[in-house]
Design a protein around this motif. Structure first.
Motif, mmCIF file in Angstrom:
data_model
loop_
_atom_site.group_PDB
_atom_site.id
_atom_site.type_symbol
_atom_site.label_atom_id
_atom_site.label_comp_id
_atom_site.label_asym_id
_atom_site.label_seq_id
_atom_site.Cartn_x
_atom_site.Cartn_y
_atom_site.Cartn_z
ATOM 1 N N ARG A 114 -2.287 9.771 -25.832
ATOM 2 C CA ARG A 114 -3.079 10.233 -26.974
ATOM 3 C C ARG A 114 -2.203 10.282 -28.227
ATOM 4 O O ARG A 114 -1.128 10.877 -28.220
ATOM 5 N N THR A 140 -6.850 11.942 -33.227
ATOM 6 C CA THR A 140 -8.311 11.899 -33.224
ATOM 7 C C THR A 140 -8.796 11.480 -34.610
ATOM 8 O O THR A 140 -8.050 11.546 -35.588
ATOM 9 N N PRO A 163 -11.219 10.575 -29.790
ATOM 10 C CA PRO A 163 -9.805 10.388 -29.452
ATOM 11 C C PRO A 163 -9.322 8.972 -29.750
ATOM 12 O O PRO A 163 -10.080 8.007 -29.669
#
Length: 300
Positions: A151, A154, A261
């Motif tokens: 990740r 976002t 995301p």
């Protein structure tokens, strides 16, 4: 084998020939010779498409595995597992590439002169195996569990409209009002249909939009919204500059869904090429910093 696999992936012998930059006759002859060599028909050719026989389906699956092994051995021989060198294929959505990824890539290339990067820009998810890509930037929830994901941030999904449009047509108070409101729709796999969150219950619901204008890029959606054609739903970074300049305003912020995301993804590998490891180590903190730049801008 490579010509056969390419023909299946591209859907025709002529498309595969164009991709591999060989004459159609050469590719056709090689596929025919392969069928003669294995002693069975692998492809059924029709005027519209190619279809695999049962034997062809099994053979192509094995061929893909063999070609991956050959590719890995060639990269080993070229030293890609011992030093940062060779070609790195990166896929990313078009707008993310322009706004966030290209600056990272240019910095990375200046540090690693023996690495070459092929940047594939597409708003559709590119299959990493079929495209021989090393790494991808993916927007949205990940469905493929075989990918290794990191990740990096976002992105908000926002509705924006020009001050002139809001003055003429009024400011929508609820998403349902957008059904009868001039709208510019960006045809995107991660934004369609238009989704909103009920602030009281947290439930997600969709709004059926009838676009006054349907476009295929976020830039076009932003430009049309600035010109007052309609309100548009896009990712925040697509309109951030226009909002900061007063050309657009965010509306319906209390109904926004959770930010989408953004992940760096790659295929699981027993031994990772050094070029990929270096890119992931370099790009991950840079992209995290870039995606953290956005602040909430007041709505009207």
């Amino acid at each position: 084998m490579a010509m056969l696999v390419s023909s299946v992936e591209e859907g025709s012998l002529s498309a595969a020939a164009r991709k591999m930059r060989v004459p159609v006759a050469t590719l056709t002859r090689n596929v025919n010779d392969l069928e003669t060599l294995v002693g069975t028909k692998l492809l059924v050719r029709t005027t519209r498409k190619l279809e695999l026989t049962d034997a062809g389906t099994e053979y192509v699956a094995s061929a893909r595995h063999i070609l991956e092994q050959v590719d890995e051995q060639e990269r080993r021989a070229a030293g890609e597992f011992t030093a940062p060198r060779g070609e790195l294929v990166v896929t990313t959505p078009v707008q993310v590439a322009r706004l966030r990824v290209l600056p990272v890539i240019t910095q990375f290339l200046s540090l690693y002169p023996e690495i070459r990067i092929k940047l594939v820009q597409s708003d559709r998810n590119v299959d990493l195996v079929d495209s021989r890509a090393d790494v991808a930037i993916r927007i949205g929830r990940l469905r493929d569990s075989s990918l290794v994901a990191t990740r990096v941030g976002t992105l908000r999904v926002v509705v924006a409209a020009s001050p002139a449009l809001l003055e003429t047509h009024g400011v929508p108070k609820t998403p349902e009002e957008l059904s009868d409101y001039p709208c510019v729709v960006f045809d995107s796999p991660y934004l369609a249909p238009w989704r909103f969150r009920n602030p009281a219950t947290g439930d997600i619901f969709t709004v059926a939009d009838v676009p006054r204008l349907l476009v295929s890029s976020p830039d076009a959606a932003a430009y049309a919204a600035i010109d007052g054609v309609g309100a548009t739903l896009v990712l925040e970074h697509d309109v951030a500059d226009a909002v900061n300049a007063g050309k657009l305003q965010f509306i319906l912020q209390e109904f926004e869904v959770e930010p989408i995301p953004v992940n760096l993804v790659h295929l699981s590998q027993n031994i990772m090429p050094v070029k990929l490891r270096r890119f992931l180590d370099f790009a991950t903190p840079k992209l995290r910093a870039a995606l953290a730049d956005f602040g909430r801008i007041p709505s009207v």
